[in-house]
Design a protein around this motif. Sequence first.
Motif, PDB file in Angstrom:
ATOM      1  N   MET A 147       0.821  -1.207   0.000  1.00 59.86           N
ATOM      2  CA  MET A 147       0.000   0.000   0.000  1.00 59.86           C
ATOM      3  C   MET A 147       0.858   1.262   0.000  1.00 59.86           C
ATOM      4  O   MET A 147       0.546   2.235  -0.698  1.00 59.86           O
ATOM      5  N   VAL A 148       1.942   1.263   0.773  1.00 59.84           N
ATOM      6  CA  VAL A 148       2.827   2.433   0.794  1.00 59.84           C
ATOM      7  C   VAL A 148       3.509   2.615  -0.561  1.00 59.84           C
ATOM      8  O   VAL A 148       3.609   3.734  -1.072  1.00 59.84           O
ATOM      9  N   MET A 149       3.977   1.522  -1.165  1.00 59.27           N
ATOM     10  CA  MET A 149       4.582   1.611  -2.491  1.00 59.27           C
ATOM     11  C   MET A 149       3.575   2.137  -3.510  1.00 59.27           C
ATOM     12  O   MET A 149       3.906   2.967  -4.368  1.00 59.27           O
ATOM     13  N   GLY A 150       2.342   1.656  -3.425  1.00 57.86           N
ATOM     14  CA  GLY A 150       1.306   2.130  -4.333  1.00 57.86           C
ATOM     15  C   GLY A 150       0.990   3.604  -4.126  1.00 57.86           C
ATOM     16  O   GLY A 150       0.785   4.347  -5.090  1.00 57.86           O
ATOM     17  N   LEU A 151       0.965   4.045  -2.868  1.00 56.57           N
ATOM     18  CA  LEU A 151       0.689   5.448  -2.574  1.00 56.57           C
ATOM     19  C   LEU A 151       1.809   6.344  -3.099  1.00 56.57           C
ATOM     20  O   LEU A 151       1.547   7.394  -3.702  1.00 56.57           O
ATOM     21  N   ILE A 152       3.063   5.930  -2.886  1.00 56.08           N
ATOM     22  CA  ILE A 152       4.188   6.727  -3.396  1.00 56.08           C
ATOM     23  C   ILE A 152       4.137   6.788  -4.918  1.00 56.08           C
ATOM     24  O   ILE A 152       4.403   7.832  -5.519  1.00 56.08           O
ATOM     25  N   PHE A 153       3.780   5.668  -5.559  1.00 56.16           N
ATOM     26  CA  PHE A 153       3.638   5.678  -7.016  1.00 56.16           C
ATOM     27  C   PHE A 153       2.600   6.698  -7.459  1.00 56.16           C
ATOM     28  O   PHE A 153       2.840   7.506  -8.364  1.00 56.16           O
ATOM     29  N   LEU A 154       1.426   6.673  -6.828  1.00 51.71           N
ATOM     30  CA  LEU A 154       0.357   7.597  -7.224  1.00 51.71           C
ATOM     31  C   LEU A 154       0.757   9.050  -6.999  1.00 51.71           C
ATOM     32  O   LEU A 154       0.499   9.917  -7.851  1.00 51.71           O
ATOM     33  N   LEU A 155       1.411   9.339  -5.866  1.00 52.32           N
ATOM     34  CA  LEU A 155       1.813  10.715  -5.574  1.00 52.32           C
ATOM     35  C   LEU A 155       2.899  11.187  -6.545  1.00 52.32           C
ATOM     36  O   LEU A 155       2.862  12.330  -7.017  1.00 52.32           O
ATOM     37  N   SER A 156       3.856  10.319  -6.858  1.00 55.26           N
ATOM     38  CA  SER A 156       4.912  10.715  -7.790  1.00 55.26           C
ATOM     39  C   SER A 156       4.373  10.818  -9.215  1.00 55.26           C
ATOM     40  O   SER A 156       4.814  11.668  -9.993  1.00 55.26           O
ATOM     41  N   TRP A 157       3.412   9.965  -9.565  1.00 53.73           N
ATOM     42  CA  TRP A 157       2.756  10.076 -10.877  1.00 53.73           C
ATOM     43  C   TRP A 157       1.990  11.392 -10.980  1.00 53.73           C
ATOM     44  O   TRP A 157       2.036  12.065 -12.014  1.00 53.73           O
ATOM     45  N   LEU A 158       1.298  11.769  -9.906  1.00 55.28           N
ATOM     46  CA  LEU A 158       0.591  13.054  -9.893  1.00 55.28           C
ATOM     47  C   LEU A 158       1.574  14.206 -10.007  1.00 55.28           C
ATOM     48  O   LEU A 158       1.350  15.165 -10.769  1.00 55.28           O
ATOM     49  N   ALA A 159       2.681  14.132  -9.254  1.00 57.78           N
ATOM     50  CA  ALA A 159       3.700  15.179  -9.331  1.00 57.78           C
ATOM     51  C   ALA A 159       4.294  15.254 -10.730  1.00 57.78           C
ATOM     52  O   ALA A 159       4.568  16.340 -11.252  1.00 57.78           O
ATOM     53  N   GLN A 160       4.499  14.095 -11.369  1.00 56.32           N
ATOM     54  CA  GLN A 160       5.010  14.091 -12.735  1.00 56.32           C
ATOM     55  C   GLN A 160       4.043  14.785 -13.683  1.00 56.32           C
ATOM     56  O   GLN A 160       4.457  15.561 -14.551  1.00 56.32           O
ATOM     57  N   SER A 161       2.763  14.516 -13.519  1.00 62.35           N
ATOM     58  CA  SER A 161       1.775  15.118 -14.415  1.00 62.35           C
ATOM     59  C   SER A 161       1.696  16.630 -14.235  1.00 62.35           C
ATOM     60  O   SER A 161       1.542  17.376 -15.210  1.00 62.35           O
ATOM     61  N   ILE A 162       1.835  17.096 -12.984  1.00 69.41           N
ATOM     62  CA  ILE A 162       1.760  18.541 -12.721  1.00 69.41           C
ATOM     63  C   ILE A 162       3.006  19.257 -13.234  1.00 69.41           C
ATOM     64  O   ILE A 162       2.923  20.270 -13.935  1.00 69.41           O
ATOM     65  N   THR A 163       4.178  18.730 -12.890  1.00 71.05           N
ATOM     66  CA  THR A 163       5.420  19.354 -13.364  1.00 71.05           C
ATOM     67  C   THR A 163       5.553  19.201 -14.880  1.00 71.05           C
ATOM     68  O   THR A 163       6.085  20.082 -15.560  1.00 71.05           O
ATOM     69  N   GLY A 164       5.068  18.081 -15.413  1.00 67.27           N
ATOM     70  CA  GLY A 164       5.107  17.887 -16.857  1.00 67.27           C
ATOM     71  C   GLY A 164       4.233  18.883 -17.589  1.00 67.27           C
ATOM     72  O   GLY A 164       4.609  19.387 -18.663  1.00 67.27           O
ATOM     73  N   THR A 165       3.065  19.197 -17.011  1.00 71.24           N
ATOM     74  CA  THR A 165       2.189  20.210 -17.613  1.00 71.24           C
ATOM     75  C   THR A 165       2.885  21.560 -17.644  1.00 71.24           C
ATOM     76  O   THR A 165       2.849  22.270 -18.664  1.00 71.24           O
ATOM     77  N   ALA A 166       3.525  21.919 -16.540  1.00 68.50           N
ATOM     78  CA  ALA A 166       4.218  23.206 -16.469  1.00 68.50           C
ATOM     79  C   ALA A 166       5.368  23.270 -17.478  1.00 68.50           C
ATOM     80  O   ALA A 166       5.558  24.279 -18.169  1.00 68.50           O
ATOM     81  N   ALA A 167       6.158  22.191 -17.562  1.00 71.68           N
ATOM     82  CA  ALA A 167       7.288  22.162 -18.497  1.00 71.68           C
ATOM     83  C   ALA A 167       6.797  22.198 -19.943  1.00 71.68           C
ATOM     84  O   ALA A 167       7.383  22.876 -20.793  1.00 71.68           O
ATOM     85  N   HIS A 168       5.733  21.468 -20.222  1.00 69.97           N
ATOM     86  CA  HIS A 168       5.161  21.448 -21.577  1.00 69.97           C
ATOM     87  C   HIS A 168       4.666  22.833 -21.971  1.00 69.97           C
ATOM     88  O   HIS A 168       4.906  23.290 -23.105  1.00 69.97           O
ATOM     89  N   ASN A 169       3.995  23.510 -21.038  1.00 65.86           N
ATOM     90  CA  ASN A 169       3.468  24.845 -21.334  1.00 65.86           C
ATOM     91  C   ASN A 169       4.591  25.875 -21.478  1.00 65.86           C
ATOM     92  O   ASN A 169       4.467  26.827 -22.252  1.00 65.86           O
ATOM     93  N   GLU A 170       5.678  25.687 -20.727  1.00 66.04           N
ATOM     94  CA  GLU A 170       6.818  26.594 -20.882  1.00 66.04           C
ATOM     95  C   GLU A 170       7.380  26.513 -22.294  1.00 66.04           C
ATOM     96  O   GLU A 170       7.705  27.534 -22.906  1.00 66.04           O
ATOM     97  N   ARG A 171       7.488  25.282 -22.804  1.00 66.57           N
ATOM     98  CA  ARG A 171       7.978  25.118 -24.173  1.00 66.57           C
ATOM     99  C   ARG A 171       7.010  25.708 -25.197  1.00 66.57           C
ATOM    100  O   ARG A 171       7.435  26.299 -26.200  1.00 66.57           O
ATOM    101  N   ARG A 172       5.722  25.547 -24.948  1.00 68.81           N
ATOM    102  CA  ARG A 172       4.727  26.109 -25.875  1.00 68.81           C
ATOM    103  C   ARG A 172       4.774  27.634 -25.879  1.00 68.81           C
ATOM    104  O   ARG A 172       4.649  28.270 -26.937  1.00 68.81           O
ATOM    105  N   LEU A 173       4.947  28.232 -24.708  1.00 68.01           N
ATOM    106  CA  LEU A 173       4.990  29.693 -24.634  1.00 68.01           C
ATOM    107  C   LEU A 173       6.208  30.251 -25.362  1.00 68.01           C
ATOM    108  O   LEU A 173       6.144  31.348 -25.940  1.00 68.01           O
ATOM    109  N   ARG A 174       7.315  29.514 -25.348  1.00 68.18           N
ATOM    110  CA  ARG A 174       8.483  29.979 -26.103  1.00 68.18           C
ATOM    111  C   ARG A 174       8.198  30.026 -27.597  1.00 68.18           C
ATOM    112  O   ARG A 174       8.794  30.806 -28.328  1.00 68.18           O
ATOM    113  N   ARG A 175       7.282  29.170 -28.040  1.00 67.39           N
ATOM    114  CA  ARG A 175       6.923  29.153 -29.456  1.00 67.39           C
ATOM    115  C   ARG A 175       5.681  30.005 -29.730  1.00 67.39           C
ATOM    116  O   ARG A 175       5.078  29.907 -30.802  1.00 67.39           O
TER     117      ARG A 175
END
Length: 238
Positions: A147-175
């Motif tokens: 359960m702890v491994m699964g929770l860490i996976f979900l939290l890190s996956w969520l963090a990846q999606s949030i930081t990935g959105t920000a990084a993706h939008n930064e690249r789009r704004l440059r263009r």
Amino acid sequence: MSSRTATASGRTGRLGRFLRDNGLGLAFITAFLVVLVAQAFAGHAAYNNRLLTDGMARAGLGDYITSSDFGVDVMENWQSEYLQFFLYIFATVWLVQRGSPESKELHKAGRESDEDQMVGERARDDSPGWAASRGWRQGAYARSLGMVMGLIFLLSWLAQSITGTAAHNERRLRRLQAPTSWSEYVFSADFWSRTLQNWQSELLAIGSMAILSIYLRQRGSPEFKPVGSGHAETGVEG
């Protein structure tokens, strides 16, 4: 021997025992920190190369390690690693692999008996308190690692999606392109390309370990069978 010398010798002895008793964890934590720092420097150089290509000013190391680009690179690796352990922990409850030390013995597939697991009335004097209890406490403790491994996976996956959105939008704004929402990014090809390339490598690695350890050995490692054990021996560790 003076009392001061004896005290210093005792502290040295305790430190030596601590390092010996915790060497595996300390070695991997140290290696993790070294590699994370190295990743920060390498990623910083690559990030500045992209900025220069886009006609932007170079960023400092501090700016980079607090940026979404660094965050998404770290999080996408964390979530894939914890997904690997989460799946492996639960899969090995029910699935077996003949001849592999990574598998339980063939006849032990499943949750096993209270006697085998030393829970409830079968608990020993040195068993954890929740293992000897009944009801939800025992059930939760019996599944706590997964359960702890699964929770860490979900939290890190969520963090990846949030930081990935920000990084993706930064690249789009440059263009000079309009930013996308979190939900749009999560269903985008960019997100799943980054995610799936990590998942497939983790699943391949753990599958390879389970199968190769049937036939290959590593003397002295508890993850492998004794060198002289037969290929068909299952659930035996050195």
